[in-house]
Design a protein around this motif. Structure first.
Motif, PDB file in Angstrom:
ATOM      1  N   ARG A   1      -7.060  -2.914  -6.918  1.00  0.00           N
ATOM      2  CA  ARG A   1      -5.838  -3.179  -6.162  1.00  0.00           C
ATOM      3  C   ARG A   1      -5.283  -1.904  -5.555  1.00  0.00           C
ATOM      4  NH1 ARG A   1      -4.830  -7.002 -10.406  1.00  0.00           N
ATOM      5  NH2 ARG A   1      -3.690  -5.414 -11.567  1.00  0.00           N
ATOM      6  N   ARG A   2      -5.297  -0.816  -6.319  1.00  0.00           N
ATOM      7  CA  ARG A   2      -4.798   0.458  -5.811  1.00  0.00           C
ATOM      8  C   ARG A   2      -5.651   0.952  -4.644  1.00  0.00           C
ATOM      9  NH1 ARG A   2      -3.461   3.728 -11.469  1.00  0.00           N
ATOM     10  NH2 ARG A   2      -1.499   2.638 -11.934  1.00  0.00           N
ATOM     11  N   ARG A   3      -6.967   0.766  -4.773  1.00  0.00           N
ATOM     12  CA  ARG A   3      -7.844   1.208  -3.692  1.00  0.00           C
ATOM     13  C   ARG A   3      -7.601   0.391  -2.421  1.00  0.00           C
ATOM     14  NH1 ARG A   3     -12.792   0.364  -1.355  1.00  0.00           N
ATOM     15  NH2 ARG A   3     -13.970   2.247  -0.828  1.00  0.00           N
ATOM     16  N   ARG A   4      -7.413  -0.936  -2.553  1.00  0.00           N
ATOM     17  CA  ARG A   4      -7.130  -1.764  -1.383  1.00  0.00           C
ATOM     18  C   ARG A   4      -5.825  -1.336  -0.717  1.00  0.00           C
ATOM     19  NH1 ARG A   4      -8.317  -6.303  -4.937  1.00  0.00           N
ATOM     20  NH2 ARG A   4     -10.501  -6.924  -4.732  1.00  0.00           N
ATOM     21  N   ARG A   5      -4.801  -1.058  -1.526  1.00  0.00           N
ATOM     22  CA  ARG A   5      -3.520  -0.612  -0.963  1.00  0.00           C
ATOM     23  C   ARG A   5      -3.667   0.723  -0.248  1.00  0.00           C
ATOM     24  NH1 ARG A   5      -0.059  -1.941  -6.444  1.00  0.00           N
ATOM     25  NH2 ARG A   5      -0.111  -4.231  -6.269  1.00  0.00           N
ATOM     26  N   LEU A   6      -4.461   1.620  -0.844  1.00  0.00           N
ATOM     27  CA  LEU A   6      -4.673   2.923  -0.217  1.00  0.00           C
ATOM     28  C   LEU A   6      -5.401   2.776   1.115  1.00  0.00           C
ATOM     29  CD1 LEU A   6      -4.546   6.010  -0.298  1.00  0.00           C
ATOM     30  CD2 LEU A   6      -6.686   5.984  -1.617  1.00  0.00           C
ATOM     31  N   VAL A   7      -6.425   1.926   1.140  1.00  0.00           N
ATOM     32  CA  VAL A   7      -7.171   1.701   2.377  1.00  0.00           C
ATOM     33  C   VAL A   7      -6.256   1.111   3.451  1.00  0.00           C
ATOM     34  CG1 VAL A   7      -9.001   0.324   3.426  1.00  0.00           C
ATOM     35  CG2 VAL A   7      -9.419   1.483   1.249  1.00  0.00           C
ATOM     36  N   THR A   8      -5.429   0.129   3.066  1.00  0.00           N
ATOM     37  CA  THR A   8      -4.499  -0.470   4.025  1.00  0.00           C
ATOM     38  C   THR A   8      -3.519   0.564   4.560  1.00  0.00           C
ATOM     39  OG1 THR A   8      -4.658  -2.605   2.887  1.00  0.00           O
ATOM     40  CG2 THR A   8      -2.777  -2.274   4.351  1.00  0.00           C
ATOM     41  N   LEU A   9      -2.995   1.387   3.661  1.00  0.00           N
ATOM     42  CA  LEU A   9      -2.051   2.428   4.082  1.00  0.00           C
ATOM     43  C   LEU A   9      -2.709   3.410   5.045  1.00  0.00           C
ATOM     44  CD1 LEU A   9       0.665   3.878   3.845  1.00  0.00           C
ATOM     45  CD2 LEU A   9      -0.226   5.057   1.819  1.00  0.00           C
TER      46      LEU A   9
ATOM     47  N   LEU B   1      -1.643   4.272   8.872  1.00  0.00           N
ATOM     48  CA  LEU B   1      -1.337   5.649   9.266  1.00  0.00           C
ATOM     49  C   LEU B   1      -2.237   6.107  10.417  1.00  0.00           C
ATOM     50  CD1 LEU B   1      -0.781   7.358   5.790  1.00  0.00           C
ATOM     51  CD2 LEU B   1       0.954   6.707   7.479  1.00  0.00           C
ATOM     52  N   LEU B   2      -3.520   5.722  10.358  1.00  0.00           N
ATOM     53  CA  LEU B   2      -4.436   6.091  11.443  1.00  0.00           C
ATOM     54  C   LEU B   2      -4.021   5.453  12.756  1.00  0.00           C
ATOM     55  CD1 LEU B   2      -7.017   7.472  12.420  1.00  0.00           C
ATOM     56  CD2 LEU B   2      -8.299   5.446  11.661  1.00  0.00           C
ATOM     57  N   LEU B   3      -3.631   4.174  12.707  1.00  0.00           N
ATOM     58  CA  LEU B   3      -3.179   3.491  13.919  1.00  0.00           C
ATOM     59  C   LEU B   3      -1.920   4.153  14.480  1.00  0.00           C
ATOM     60  CD1 LEU B   3      -3.383   1.145  15.926  1.00  0.00           C
ATOM     61  CD2 LEU B   3      -2.085  -0.250  14.310  1.00  0.00           C
ATOM     62  N   CYS B   4      -0.992   4.478  13.589  1.00  0.00           N
ATOM     63  CA  CYS B   4       0.242   5.140  14.035  1.00  0.00           C
ATOM     64  C   CYS B   4      -0.064   6.510  14.636  1.00  0.00           C
ATOM     65  CB  CYS B   4       1.209   5.281  12.865  1.00  0.00           C
ATOM     66  SG  CYS B   4       1.875   3.710  12.251  1.00  0.00           S
ATOM     67  N   ALA B   5      -0.991   7.246  14.012  1.00  0.00           N
ATOM     68  CA  ALA B   5      -1.338   8.579  14.516  1.00  0.00           C
ATOM     69  C   ALA B   5      -1.985   8.493  15.895  1.00  0.00           C
ATOM     70  CB  ALA B   5      -2.268   9.279  13.527  1.00  0.00           C
ATOM     71  N   LEU B   6      -2.901   7.543  16.078  1.00  0.00           N
ATOM     72  CA  LEU B   6      -3.559   7.392  17.377  1.00  0.00           C
ATOM     73  C   LEU B   6      -2.569   6.957  18.455  1.00  0.00           C
ATOM     74  CD1 LEU B   6      -6.888   5.643  16.276  1.00  0.00           C
ATOM     75  CD2 LEU B   6      -6.580   8.014  16.998  1.00  0.00           C
ATOM     76  N   THR B   7      -1.676   6.022  18.083  1.00  0.00           N
ATOM     77  CA  THR B   7      -0.670   5.566  19.052  1.00  0.00           C
ATOM     78  C   THR B   7       0.276   6.707  19.424  1.00  0.00           C
ATOM     79  OG1 THR B   7      -0.780   3.342  18.082  1.00  0.00           O
ATOM     80  CG2 THR B   7       1.113   3.846  19.489  1.00  0.00           C
ATOM     81  N   GLY B   8       0.700   7.468  18.406  1.00  0.00           N
ATOM     82  CA  GLY B   8       1.580   8.597  18.679  1.00  0.00           C
ATOM     83  C   GLY B   8       0.916   9.658  19.539  1.00  0.00           C
ATOM     84  N   ALA B   9      -0.361   9.951  19.271  1.00  0.00           N
ATOM     85  CA  ALA B   9      -1.085  10.935  20.076  1.00  0.00           C
ATOM     86  C   ALA B   9      -1.248  10.449  21.504  1.00  0.00           C
ATOM     87  CB  ALA B   9      -2.452  11.214  19.445  1.00  0.00           C
ATOM     88  N   TRP B  10      -1.503   9.162  21.679  1.00  0.00           N
ATOM     89  CA  TRP B  10      -1.629   8.581  23.026  1.00  0.00           C
ATOM     90  C   TRP B  10      -0.319   8.730  23.798  1.00  0.00           C
ATOM     91  CZ3 TRP B  10      -2.420   2.605  23.964  1.00  0.00           C
ATOM     92  CH2 TRP B  10      -2.628   2.392  25.341  1.00  0.00           C
ATOM     93  N   GLU B  11       0.798   8.398  23.135  1.00  0.00           N
ATOM     94  CA  GLU B  11       2.105   8.512  23.783  1.00  0.00           C
ATOM     95  C   GLU B  11       2.433   9.971  24.094  1.00  0.00           C
ATOM     96  OE1 GLU B  11       5.672   7.280  25.441  1.00  0.00           O
ATOM     97  OE2 GLU B  11       4.062   5.994  24.669  1.00  0.00           O
ATOM     98  N   ALA B  12       2.158  10.853  23.149  1.00  0.00           N
ATOM     99  CA  ALA B  12       2.481  12.271  23.343  1.00  0.00           C
ATOM    100  C   ALA B  12       1.653  12.876  24.476  1.00  0.00           C
ATOM    101  CB  ALA B  12       2.256  13.041  22.045  1.00  0.00           C
TER     102      ALA B  12
END
Length: 284
Positions: free
Chosen positions: A32-40, A44-55
């Motif tokens: 369960r912890r590993r699944r939560r970590l993977v989801t997180l 975070l990767l999606l947010c980072a890519l979106t932020g880099a695209w906007e920036a």
């Protein structure tokens, strides 16, 4: 002494069972912890890519006219929604994709089963299937337009051509490789080929069929978008072509983002179906 000899093994057995239960609970907790970590990490990767695209667009590192930006994409989608143009395009593409996916999967699985029942036909048709799979389906676009007309029918047929051949080859490979020893045992016991297929081969090939479904999802989207490039006057593929022709790259990027979301949703729907089947048959 007799009482002590009889009680000690029971006590040791009880401790062993409790220890196994504790270890099992720890193992499930780690999963369960590993699944939560993977989801997180995915979020975070999606947010980072979106932020880099906007920036990149805001700082002028890349011309926003060329790559657009998340805010411009959202504004374009909002404008399409307010004008009432968005949902007809989405429903058109989604309808064509679902129809092509369902029919392609059913026809492909049926053809694979027929080829399993007739090994001679499989041997004869195998090179033709390879050629059809390698053939760029867009080359058949002009012929399809003449045969079935310039409309949704041509787009659905294009999706069928793309997805059916892949389904046939994937499912047939699963039929031929799965449960060979069990199939021989069934035949040794006097089972007919039909009984062998439905009792052994098909149930054992369900994971392969589900994997073929996941591949067919992507192939159906490819076929529909290619078809909409050629003949459609409505749909996300049409928006991409139109946006490219008039240099509205925000419209192109918005259509691509919507396509990604729809394709992901369809893929995860198939994944949920796979989990339900695994749970139903006790494989999950």
């Amino acid at each position: 002494m007799k009482t002590t000899v009889k009680t000690a093994p029971r006590s040791a057995e009880r401790c062993s069972v409790e220890q196994c239960s504790v270890e099992h609970d720890r193992y499930l907790l780690r999963l369960r912890r590993r699944r939560r970590l993977v989801t997180l990490l995915r979020v975070l990767l999606l947010c980072a890519l979106t932020g880099a695209w906007e920036a990149a667009g805001r700082t002028g590192l890349v011309d926003p006219f060329i790559i657009s930006s998340p805010t411009r994409v959202l504004k374009t989608i909002s404008n399409l929604w307010q004008s009432g143009e968005l949902m007809p395009h989405i429903f058109t593409t989604l309808y064509e994709t679902v129809i092509g996916f369902v029919i392609g999967t059913a026809v492909g699985t049926a053809i694979a089963a027929a080829l399993w029942f007739c090994p001679s036909a499989n041997a004869v048709l195998d090179p033709y299937l390879v050629v059809l799979n390698a053939l760029p389906k867009i080359a058949l676009g002009p012929i399809l337009i003449v045969w079935v007309g310039a409309g949704p029918s041509a787009i659905i047929v294009m999706a069928l051509l793309v997805s059916t051949v892949v389904t046939v080859m994937s499912v047939l490979a699963g039929f031929l490789e799965t449960g060979q020893e069990s199939a021989r045992l069934m035949q040794t016991l006097g089972a007919t080929r039909l009984q062998t297929f439905f009792k052994v081969v098909f149930p054992a090939s369900i994971p392969t069929i589900m994997s073929a479904l996941k591949i067919s999802v992507g192939m159906s989207w490819v076929g529909v978008i290619v078809g909409e490039y050629l003949v459609s006057r409505r749909g996300l593929g049409y928006l991409i072509v139109y946006g490219g022709q008039v240099f509205k790259l925000d419209l192109v990027m918005a259509s691509i983002v919507i396509l990604c979301l729809l394709a992901a949703a369809m893929y995860y729907a198939v994944a949920l179906l796979e989990k339900a089947i695994d749970k139903r048959f006790g494989r999950g």
